[in-house]
Motif scaffolding. Sequence first.
Motif: not given
Length: 296
Positions: A150-167, A175-179
């Motif tokens: 994923r490349t679009r950051l959901a932004g649920n956590l301020e400490s997470v700076q990239s979509a890759a970290e959200e995984a 089920f669309d693969g988004e947080p």
Amino acid sequence: MLRRWVWSPCLLLLGAAGDSCFVHLKKPLEAPPFSAAEEAELWRLFEANVNVNGLGAVIASPGACPAQVDCCGIMDPMPYGFHWTRDASLSLLTLLERVERSTRHNDEPVSMAPSLRGWRTSDSTLPKLRSDVEKTIVAYAAWVARMHGRTRLAGNLESVQSAAEEAFVEPKWSFDGEPYRGGWCRPQTDGPALRARLLMRAAEIFPHLVNETLWPLAQKDLDWLVEHHSMESCDLWEETRDSDFLWNRVVQLAALVEGHHFATDPVLKRRYLDAAQQKGKLWPTTWRTTVQGKSS
């Protein structure tokens, strides 16, 4: 207060069974408590919750939950219609265990393994079981790869700076693969460990999937654990936060030690073992000695 205001079948047993809902057996059962037909139905319903719509996702419950309406007034027809990282890994580990036990114990007389009768399959159905589970694992691996891609950051956590970290830290996915975009207890750090253990176990059962599919994904989780195993996390019940919950510590240690054994690259083996020893340094000396002895 709970006994006064909440009714449930469990609470009816409290008077007879002390403070526990569980009634202890006087001796082990001589036969499984469920029939073969009941066990087959259980597995049918269980397997309907994995690889949802061929996406590789695992759903906690595909239907309504009347208990939530009764207790909390939650009217959502599918309150558990999501993919939870923790639940998905544990559920698929159960499927893998079924394949392993069916393979291992199919030739044993029933009288020798009564507790395993529910895991037994006929010689004619075992290949189909393996094939179905393999398809589920391949679909799940593709699901995980999409999470990492994923490349679009959901932004649920301020400490997470990239979509890759959200995984690694998001516990709940649509089920669309988004947080999940609603409020939730974040981050949760047991997911990478459980997922890595699942992928390595699957690689042992389906070795032809190791190099191109399973190990690269497991390595992503293990490498993340090396750097983040001390991160503060929500607990299992998603109520409190700490950097050293017992459950998180145990599954993270297990994943790192198993990664040490699984990896063939000496640098990776050393890296995962060092992280496991660092994670376990606050545990009793006898436990640390056992881990070091088995992992050296």
